[in-house]
Scaffold this active site. Structure first.
Site, mmCIF file in Angstrom:
data_model
loop_
_atom_site.group_PDB
_atom_site.id
_atom_site.type_symbol
_atom_site.label_atom_id
_atom_site.label_comp_id
_atom_site.label_asym_id
_atom_site.label_seq_id
_atom_site.Cartn_x
_atom_site.Cartn_y
_atom_site.Cartn_z
ATOM 1 N N GLY A 260 18.682 2.577 -12.069
ATOM 2 C CA GLY A 260 19.960 3.281 -12.124
ATOM 3 C C GLY A 260 20.334 3.670 -10.708
ATOM 4 N N CYS A 263 23.602 2.842 -6.355
ATOM 5 C CA CYS A 263 23.763 1.551 -5.678
ATOM 6 C C CYS A 263 23.478 0.337 -6.558
ATOM 7 C CB CYS A 263 22.876 1.506 -4.439
ATOM 8 S SG CYS A 263 23.414 2.644 -3.161
ATOM 9 N N LYS A 266 26.020 -0.725 -9.506
ATOM 10 C CA LYS A 266 27.353 -1.149 -9.068
ATOM 11 C C LYS A 266 27.268 -2.363 -8.140
ATOM 12 C CE LYS A 266 28.147 1.779 -4.951
ATOM 13 N NZ LYS A 266 28.177 0.697 -3.965
HETATM 14 P P1 NAD Z 1 29.422 9.582 -1.760
HETATM 15 O O1 NAD Z 1 30.299 9.516 -2.932
HETATM 16 O O2 NAD Z 1 28.236 10.505 -1.770
HETATM 17 O O3 NAD Z 1 30.265 9.937 -0.461
HETATM 18 C C1 NAD Z 1 31.509 9.380 -0.161
HETATM 19 C C2 NAD Z 1 32.361 10.464 0.478
HETATM 20 O O4 NAD Z 1 33.528 9.867 1.037
HETATM 21 C C3 NAD Z 1 32.846 11.536 -0.501
HETATM 22 O O5 NAD Z 1 32.405 12.800 -0.058
HETATM 23 C C4 NAD Z 1 34.373 11.407 -0.457
HETATM 24 O O6 NAD Z 1 35.021 12.645 -0.600
HETATM 25 C C5 NAD Z 1 34.577 10.804 0.920
HETATM 26 N N1 NAD Z 1 35.854 10.094 1.126
HETATM 27 C C6 NAD Z 1 36.436 9.158 0.354
HETATM 28 N N2 NAD Z 1 37.573 8.733 0.908
HETATM 29 C C7 NAD Z 1 37.724 9.393 2.082
HETATM 30 C C8 NAD Z 1 38.689 9.377 3.123
HETATM 31 N N3 NAD Z 1 39.773 8.567 3.086
HETATM 32 N N4 NAD Z 1 38.517 10.206 4.162
HETATM 33 C C9 NAD Z 1 37.444 11.020 4.221
HETATM 34 N N5 NAD Z 1 36.493 11.077 3.277
HETATM 35 C C10 NAD Z 1 36.624 10.264 2.214
HETATM 36 O O7 NAD Z 1 28.908 8.079 -1.507
HETATM 37 P P2 NAD Z 1 27.563 7.592 -0.800
HETATM 38 O O8 NAD Z 1 26.434 7.615 -1.770
HETATM 39 O O9 NAD Z 1 27.403 8.286 0.496
HETATM 40 O O10 NAD Z 1 27.916 6.064 -0.551
HETATM 41 C C11 NAD Z 1 28.843 5.673 0.433
HETATM 42 C C12 NAD Z 1 28.721 4.171 0.627
HETATM 43 O O11 NAD Z 1 27.428 3.838 1.130
HETATM 44 C C13 NAD Z 1 28.883 3.357 -0.652
HETATM 45 O O12 NAD Z 1 29.546 2.161 -0.366
HETATM 46 C C14 NAD Z 1 27.463 3.077 -1.061
HETATM 47 O O13 NAD Z 1 27.352 1.907 -1.819
HETATM 48 C C15 NAD Z 1 26.797 2.894 0.282
HETATM 49 N N6 NAD Z 1 25.360 3.176 0.272
HETATM 50 C C16 NAD Z 1 24.885 4.250 -0.420
HETATM 51 C C17 NAD Z 1 23.524 4.520 -0.394
HETATM 52 C C18 NAD Z 1 22.960 5.688 -1.163
HETATM 53 O O14 NAD Z 1 21.751 5.742 -1.346
HETATM 54 N N7 NAD Z 1 23.773 6.627 -1.616
HETATM 55 C C19 NAD Z 1 22.655 3.698 0.337
HETATM 56 C C20 NAD Z 1 23.181 2.634 1.046
HETATM 57 C C21 NAD Z 1 24.538 2.379 1.005
#
Ligand code: NAD
Length: 472
Positions: A260, A263, A266
């Site tokens: 789950g 990442c 999706k």
């Molecule tokens: P998240 O939802 O925790 O954080 C995203 C943030 O972006 C939110 O706080 C949101 O308010 C902000 N945001 C959205 N649009 C915005 C804008 N226009 N201006 C400013 N802020 C804005 O997501 P996350 O878990 O940090 O993941 C972010 C990306 O990284 C995704 O693509 C994810 O697939 C990738 N990623 C995540 C992980 C993980 O473990 N969480 C690991 C590797 C890659």
């Protein structure tokens, strides 16, 4: 160097804090005002081990700041990172890129001087091309390079992963941008992680290929676990026997309730969509997606089996709600479909999680929350270990057993040993361990299964165990 980090969630906040710890000046921007206000007060909106101290120290050193307005941050930045969410788009399984494109539009307005715009979010192949098109259309005058730099950190170990990565992937062919990226990551050179420079599309695909491969590895061992249960083998030993082979490796070979998190679900879906769109379906990943979905729901069946065939009217205690330990992240956690199925089957669910209950309260309904694992077990007809938090690894099992209405444990993470649990008087069901099943290994599966005791009654459950080993 000066960095603007757009999006201050799990990835943006960790990356921003780590870059500032390297000595760069980082402005973390988020459009979520409550999140930014909390960060300004010194409160972290997420749980990630070690992050609070790292953020506080770099704020104190004035290398790390927070805000909602990207304008001045982008104007001053050498590099602007896009670290916004790319969730599954409702209805079609594709990645929702609206946040990325919105960020690109906002960034474009403020560019000044040569700026590298870096996509750190996980985005499908071709997204960098579209980001560049958006920026160039809005600002034909801008001196800009759009780079892909996918992030590979894991929640729960994010700081260590960021500071000691296995590799850094940089997707661009612009020499000036490559120089900026090398400079940003230069402080890591002591550990000498390879910085792989490749095409932008290749970098974008590398991230999806890596995640899909790991998800496949998990799903593979989960199906082997199902076979183990049928043939009297132990998946823990199979995994060890496989994993010690250097060509395979032992990581991501832990059988459990299905993957789950924010990442894998999706990203596997989005990769399948991209592949179909380009008429190159990745059938192995499509199968992984469907097998994993079925598995998450099937876990409720395991609980029903342990309860004697039905959970109707049973009180089920869940230990762990988050998709893995050391995070508060509930996104796509296996606990969600498990709870839905249990509730649909008529169970009364109580749960405890060390960090996930605040997030859980926002998405789950009709469950009771307990203050600790022992309170969670009180009066339960079955206790299910859903997430392998360290604090669940050394529970006072006698206390748990005595608190429960029936000593039934379903261990979806194989935290405990079947023999020990039985000796302590539990009916114990684990994953991929026939030995962890509720009945002895039959010589003749057909006839022996007819003779199996029903596990639901606590009398049957405790009876033979008690006879084998005196209760402590
Ligand atoms: P998240 O939802 O925790 O954080 C995203 C943030 O972006 C939110 O706080 C949101 O308010 C902000 N945001 C959205 N649009 C915005 C804008 N226009 N201006 C400013 N802020 C804005 O997501 P996350 O878990 O940090 O993941 C972010 C990306 O990284 C995704 O693509 C994810 O697939 C990738 N990623 C995540 C992980 C993980 O473990 N969480 C690991 C590797 C890659």
């Amino acid at each position: 160097m000066r960095i603007a980090m757009i999006g201050s969630g799990y990835v943006g906040l960790v990356s921003g804090a780590c870059f500032s710890d390297f000595g760069h000046e980082v402005a973390c921007i988020d459009k979520d005002e409550a999140k930014v206000a909390a960060l300004k007060r010194g409160e972290l909106p997420i749980y990630e081990p070690g992050l609070e101290g790292l953020v506080a120290e770099n704020v104190r050193q004035k290398r790390l700041s927070f805000g909602t307005d990207l304008r001045s941050a982008v104007r001053q930045a050498d590099a602007v990172f896009i670290a916004v969410g790319t969730p599954t788009r409702r209805g079609d399984g594709e990645a929702d890129l609206s946040y990325v494109y919105q960020a690109a539009r906002e960034i474009a307005e403020e560019l000044s001087g040569f700026t590298v715009v870096v996509t750190k979010s996980t985005v499908p192949v071709g997204t960098g091309d579209e980001v560049e098109r958006i920026i160039r259309a809005a600002r034909p005058d801008a001196r800009v390079a759009v780079v892909s730099n996918p992030e590979f950190l894991r929640e729960g170990a994010a700081i260590d992963d960021f500071k000691r990565p296995d590799r850094i992937v940089v997707g661009t062919d612009d020499p000036e941008a490559i120089a900026v990226m090398r400079e940003l990551y230069r402080p890591l050179s002591l550990n000498q992680p390879p910085l792989l420079v490749m095409g932008r599309r290749t970098a974008e695909l590398t991230k999806y290929a890596a995640n899909a491969f790991l998800a496949t590895k998990i799903t593979f061992i989960n199906e082997i676990a199902d076979l183990c249960e049928k043939v009297g083998a132990d998946v823990q030993d199979v995994a060890r026997g496989m994993g010690l082979d250097n060509r395979i490796g032992s990581k991501f070979l832990h059988a459990g309730p299905g993957f789950g998190g924010s990442c894998f679900p999706k990203d596997t879906l989005a990769l399948c969509k991209t592949a179909r769109q380009h008429d190159a379906p990745i059938r192995i990943v499509e199968t992984v997606v469907s097998v994993n979905e079925e598995r998450k729901r099937a876990m409720a069946g395991k609980v029903a089996t342990a309860c004697g065939g039905s959970v109707r009217g049973k009180r089920v205690a869940l230990l762990g709600l988050t998709f893995k330990p050391n995070t508060d992240d509930m996104r796509d956690a296996p606990s969600i479909p498990l709870i839905a199925e249990l509730q649909a089957g008529g169970a009364l669910v109580r749960a405890f999680d060390p960090q996930g209950m605040d997030s859980a309260r926002q998405i789950l309904t009709g469950i009771d929350y307990a203050d600790d694992p022992y309170a969670c077990a009180v009066g339960a007809d079955a206790l299910v270990i859903v997430t392998e938090w360290d604090m669940f690894r050394a529970l006072d099992l006698n206390r748990i057993r005595d608190a429960m209405a029936a000593p039934v444990v379903v261990d979806l993470r194989n935290v405990y040993r079947p023999a020990e649990m039985r000796h302590r008087g539990f009916v114990y069901l684990s994953v991929g361990q026939f030995d962890g099943g509720i009945a002895p290994v039959p010589r003749d599966p057909v006839r022996a299964s007819d003779a199996r005791p029903r596990p639901n009654s606590s009398v049957t459950a405790r009876g033979p165990e008690k006879a084998l080993v005196p209760q402590p």
